[in-house]
Design an enzyme around this catalytic site. Structure first.
Site, mmCIF file in Angstrom:
data_model
loop_
_atom_site.group_PDB
_atom_site.id
_atom_site.type_symbol
_atom_site.label_atom_id
_atom_site.label_comp_id
_atom_site.label_asym_id
_atom_site.label_seq_id
_atom_site.Cartn_x
_atom_site.Cartn_y
_atom_site.Cartn_z
ATOM 1 N N CYS A 70 -23.176 12.602 -113.538
ATOM 2 C CA CYS A 70 -23.107 14.010 -113.930
ATOM 3 C C CYS A 70 -21.838 14.654 -113.362
ATOM 4 O O CYS A 70 -21.449 14.400 -112.226
ATOM 5 C CB CYS A 70 -24.341 14.745 -113.422
ATOM 6 S SG CYS A 70 -24.381 16.481 -113.929
ATOM 7 N N CYS A 74 -23.725 19.721 -107.615
ATOM 8 C CA CYS A 74 -24.918 20.204 -106.900
ATOM 9 C C CYS A 74 -25.127 19.357 -105.634
ATOM 10 O O CYS A 74 -25.326 18.138 -105.727
ATOM 11 C CB CYS A 74 -26.147 20.124 -107.808
ATOM 12 S SG CYS A 74 -25.847 20.815 -109.460
ATOM 13 N N CYS A 77 -27.918 16.699 -105.149
ATOM 14 C CA CYS A 77 -28.326 15.831 -106.261
ATOM 15 C C CYS A 77 -27.720 14.428 -106.226
ATOM 16 O O CYS A 77 -26.498 14.257 -106.221
ATOM 17 C CB CYS A 77 -27.976 16.498 -107.589
ATOM 18 S SG CYS A 77 -28.646 15.564 -108.992
ATOM 19 N N CYS A 114 -42.244 15.767 -118.980
ATOM 20 C CA CYS A 114 -40.968 16.459 -118.755
ATOM 21 C C CYS A 114 -39.827 15.447 -118.775
ATOM 22 O O CYS A 114 -39.828 14.495 -117.994
ATOM 23 C CB CYS A 114 -40.945 17.137 -117.388
ATOM 24 S SG CYS A 114 -42.316 18.242 -117.120
ATOM 25 N N CYS A 145 -41.671 19.265 -122.095
ATOM 26 C CA CYS A 145 -40.724 20.038 -121.299
ATOM 27 C C CYS A 145 -39.439 19.221 -121.241
ATOM 28 O O CYS A 145 -39.508 17.986 -121.140
ATOM 29 C CB CYS A 145 -41.276 20.242 -119.890
ATOM 30 S SG CYS A 145 -40.137 21.130 -118.800
ATOM 31 N N CYS A 205 -39.728 27.295 -117.346
ATOM 32 C CA CYS A 205 -40.069 26.621 -116.090
ATOM 33 C C CYS A 205 -38.856 26.809 -115.187
ATOM 34 O O CYS A 205 -37.787 26.274 -115.468
ATOM 35 C CB CYS A 205 -40.340 25.142 -116.341
ATOM 36 S SG CYS A 205 -40.557 24.182 -114.824
ATOM 37 N N ARG A 277 -45.687 25.181 -108.870
ATOM 38 C CA ARG A 277 -45.761 23.711 -108.765
ATOM 39 C C ARG A 277 -45.244 23.205 -107.424
ATOM 40 O O ARG A 277 -44.106 23.476 -107.035
ATOM 41 C CB ARG A 277 -44.971 23.046 -109.904
ATOM 42 C CG ARG A 277 -45.119 21.520 -109.882
ATOM 43 C CD ARG A 277 -44.466 20.858 -111.089
ATOM 44 N NE ARG A 277 -44.989 21.399 -112.311
ATOM 45 C CZ ARG A 277 -44.253 21.730 -113.375
ATOM 46 N NH1 ARG A 277 -42.963 21.550 -113.344
ATOM 47 N NH2 ARG A 277 -44.807 22.226 -114.444
HETATM 48 N N1 SAM Z 1 -28.938 18.439 -115.053
HETATM 49 C C1 SAM Z 1 -29.868 19.423 -115.375
HETATM 50 C C2 SAM Z 1 -29.733 20.666 -114.519
HETATM 51 O O1 SAM Z 1 -29.273 20.585 -113.395
HETATM 52 O O2 SAM Z 1 -30.106 21.737 -114.997
HETATM 53 C C3 SAM Z 1 -31.304 18.947 -115.338
HETATM 54 C C4 SAM Z 1 -31.764 17.970 -114.289
HETATM 55 S S1 SAM Z 1 -31.665 18.524 -112.589
HETATM 56 C C5 SAM Z 1 -31.842 17.009 -111.712
HETATM 57 C C6 SAM Z 1 -33.191 19.389 -112.365
HETATM 58 C C7 SAM Z 1 -33.494 19.998 -111.027
HETATM 59 O O3 SAM Z 1 -33.928 18.998 -110.110
HETATM 60 C C8 SAM Z 1 -32.392 20.699 -110.262
HETATM 61 O O4 SAM Z 1 -32.140 21.976 -110.746
HETATM 62 C C9 SAM Z 1 -32.975 20.752 -108.855
HETATM 63 O O5 SAM Z 1 -33.696 21.947 -108.676
HETATM 64 C C10 SAM Z 1 -33.905 19.540 -108.823
HETATM 65 N N2 SAM Z 1 -33.421 18.527 -107.867
HETATM 66 C C11 SAM Z 1 -32.395 17.678 -108.074
HETATM 67 N N3 SAM Z 1 -32.180 16.907 -106.986
HETATM 68 C C12 SAM Z 1 -33.107 17.277 -106.068
HETATM 69 C C13 SAM Z 1 -33.390 16.854 -104.736
HETATM 70 N N4 SAM Z 1 -32.681 15.915 -104.129
HETATM 71 N N5 SAM Z 1 -34.423 17.437 -104.085
HETATM 72 C C14 SAM Z 1 -35.150 18.413 -104.701
HETATM 73 N N6 SAM Z 1 -34.917 18.851 -105.949
HETATM 74 C C15 SAM Z 1 -33.907 18.304 -106.621
HETATM 75 FE FE1 SF4 Z 2 -26.049 17.260 -112.624
HETATM 76 FE FE2 SF4 Z 2 -27.833 16.906 -110.708
HETATM 77 FE FE3 SF4 Z 2 -26.578 19.227 -110.897
HETATM 78 FE FE4 SF4 Z 2 -28.383 18.539 -112.801
HETATM 79 S S1 SF4 Z 2 -28.796 18.933 -110.634
HETATM 80 S S2 SF4 Z 2 -26.351 19.422 -113.121
HETATM 81 S S3 SF4 Z 2 -28.061 16.324 -112.833
HETATM 82 S S4 SF4 Z 2 -25.638 17.245 -110.440
#
Ligand code: SAM
Ligand code: SF4
Ligand code: DTB
Length: 339
Positions: A70, A74, A77, A114, A145, A205, A277
């Site tokens: 990606c 973030c 992530c 989801c 979802c 959500c 949740r």
């Molecule tokens: N890429 C898309 C986005 O960011 O909108 C969708 C998938 S993203 C992985 C969905 C959500 O997963 C993120 O917004 C975050 O809140 C949650 N998430 C991702 N990594 C995480 C982690 N290590 N611990 C807890 N929540 C996490």
């Molecule tokens: Fe990409 Fe992870 Fe951020 Fe979603 S949460 S936009 S998958 S880096």
């Protein structure tokens, strides 16, 4: 002007036509966090019982339909291309593999499926493929979802036409703390996507993550932001950071578990009619801590051995927990309920 200020059908007490408040102030929410634990839990459980059967828990299963690589940064992530987390990247999954996973989730008792993609935002040709997945999962009799990143209005419309029930898009943290966590998209970008989803008539959500080094006012600020949206999200995922080696947040100070429970309780008080949740982070929680979260008003979980890329408790462990607590999975098939 904050979006909630544009609502016309609000009486003097700040109660909106939906029976909920949308004018929460940061100071009063911070004060809720400071209540004696027993008082806070009692209040949250009282509000919970006024709106829900306290023994009913909604269960959703997750599938990562496109994994890793990606472009976003973030800090929590494992799927960001910027961090070395050892994750194997995978292209968009074929339709039949997705439907196979959905069928398996349904047999385990999940009522909602989801699908998550590691995109900043989808391409139009991706949307067509995801639309086929949504149709297929609906045909299995499950709620759908997806979480695909930022959406345009046309893409949102297309997902609605495909029959999408919920779109997941998290605010993640307070507006103030946000820049410490993500630099590649703004808080306002997220609010814009949420508005498009809401305007298209798709259920929202939306929640966040705690345990990222934020302080109490940030946790309060996230919940204020969610509760002051023109309509409360129907589902509010509260994630406890899953610390993944290689991400900038690995090694963060772990959150006091009672602070996590407090966050659930305050979410329940602010958004009395939403499904709150208990989301990522359950693998390392004891059954007793999870029971406290349910007592504080959580009434939904992610169910199945995997979240997107990290572990979740085994389904059998969750079924044992539900049996010990007398909890029921809402909408589960009779086989699972009786087995
Ligand atoms: N890429 C898309 C986005 O960011 O909108 C969708 C998938 S993203 C992985 C969905 C959500 O997963 C993120 O917004 C975050 O809140 C949650 N998430 C991702 N990594 C995480 C982690 N290590 N611990 C807890 N929540 C996490
Ligand atoms: Fe990409 Fe992870 Fe951020 Fe979603 S949460 S936009 S998958 S880096
Ligand atoms: C949400 O709030 N939590 C889920 C779901 N929405 C998409 C994702 C949690 C991801 C945890 C890290 C991982 O498994 O990659």
């Amino acid at each position: 002007m904050h979006p909630s200020e544009s609502i016309s059908n609000v009486d003097h007490s700040g109660i909106h036509a939906d029976g909920c408040r949308h004018d929460w102030q940061l100071d009063e929410v911070a004060a809720l966090f400071e209540l004696p634990f027993m008082d806070l839990i009692h209040r949250a459980q009282t509000v919970h019982r006024a709106h829900f059967d306290p023994n009913d828990v909604q269960v959703s299963s997750l599938l990562s339909i496109k994994t890793g690589a990606c472009s976003e940064d973030c800090a929590y992530c494992p799927q960001s291309a910027r961090y070395e987390t050892g994750l194997k990247r995978e292209e968009l999954m074929p339709l039949e593999d997705v439907l196979h996973a959905a069928q398996a989730a349904k047999l385990q008792g999940a009522s909602r499926f989801c699908m998550g993609a590691a995109w900043r935002s989808p391409k139009d040709r991706d949307i067509e493929k995801v639309a086929a997945m949504i149709k297929g999962v609906r045909d299995l009799g499950m709620e759908t979802c997806v979480t695909l990143g930022m959406l345009t209005e046309n893409q949102t419309q297309r997902l609605k036409e495909a029959g999408l029930d919920y779109y997941n898009h998290n605010l993640d943290t307070s507006e103030e703390y946000y820049s410490q966590i993500i630099s590649t998209r703004t808080y306002q970008d997220r609010l814009d996507t949420l508005k498009r989803v809401r305007d298209a008539g798709i259920h929202v959500c939306c929640g966040g993550i705690v345990g990222m080094g934020e302080d109490e006012r940030d946790r309060a600020g996230l919940l204020v932001e969610l509760a002051n949206l023109p309509q409360h999200p129907e589902s509010v995922p509260i994630n406890l950071l899953v610390q993944v080696e290689g991400t900038p947040l690995a090694g963060s100070e772990p959150l006091d578990p009672f602070t996590f429970v407090r966050t659930i309780a305050v979410a329940r008080l602010l958004m009395p009619k939403s499904r709150v949740r208990l989301s990522a982070g359950r693998t390392d929680m004891s059954d007793e801590l999870q029971a406290l979260c349910f007592l504080a008003g959580a009434n939904s979980i992610f169910y199945g051995e995997k979240l997107l890329t990290t572990e979740n408790p085994e389904a059998a462990r969750d079924r044992r927990l539900f049996a010990r607590l007398g909890l029921r999975m809402s909408g589960a098939t009779a086989d699972v309920l009786n087995g």
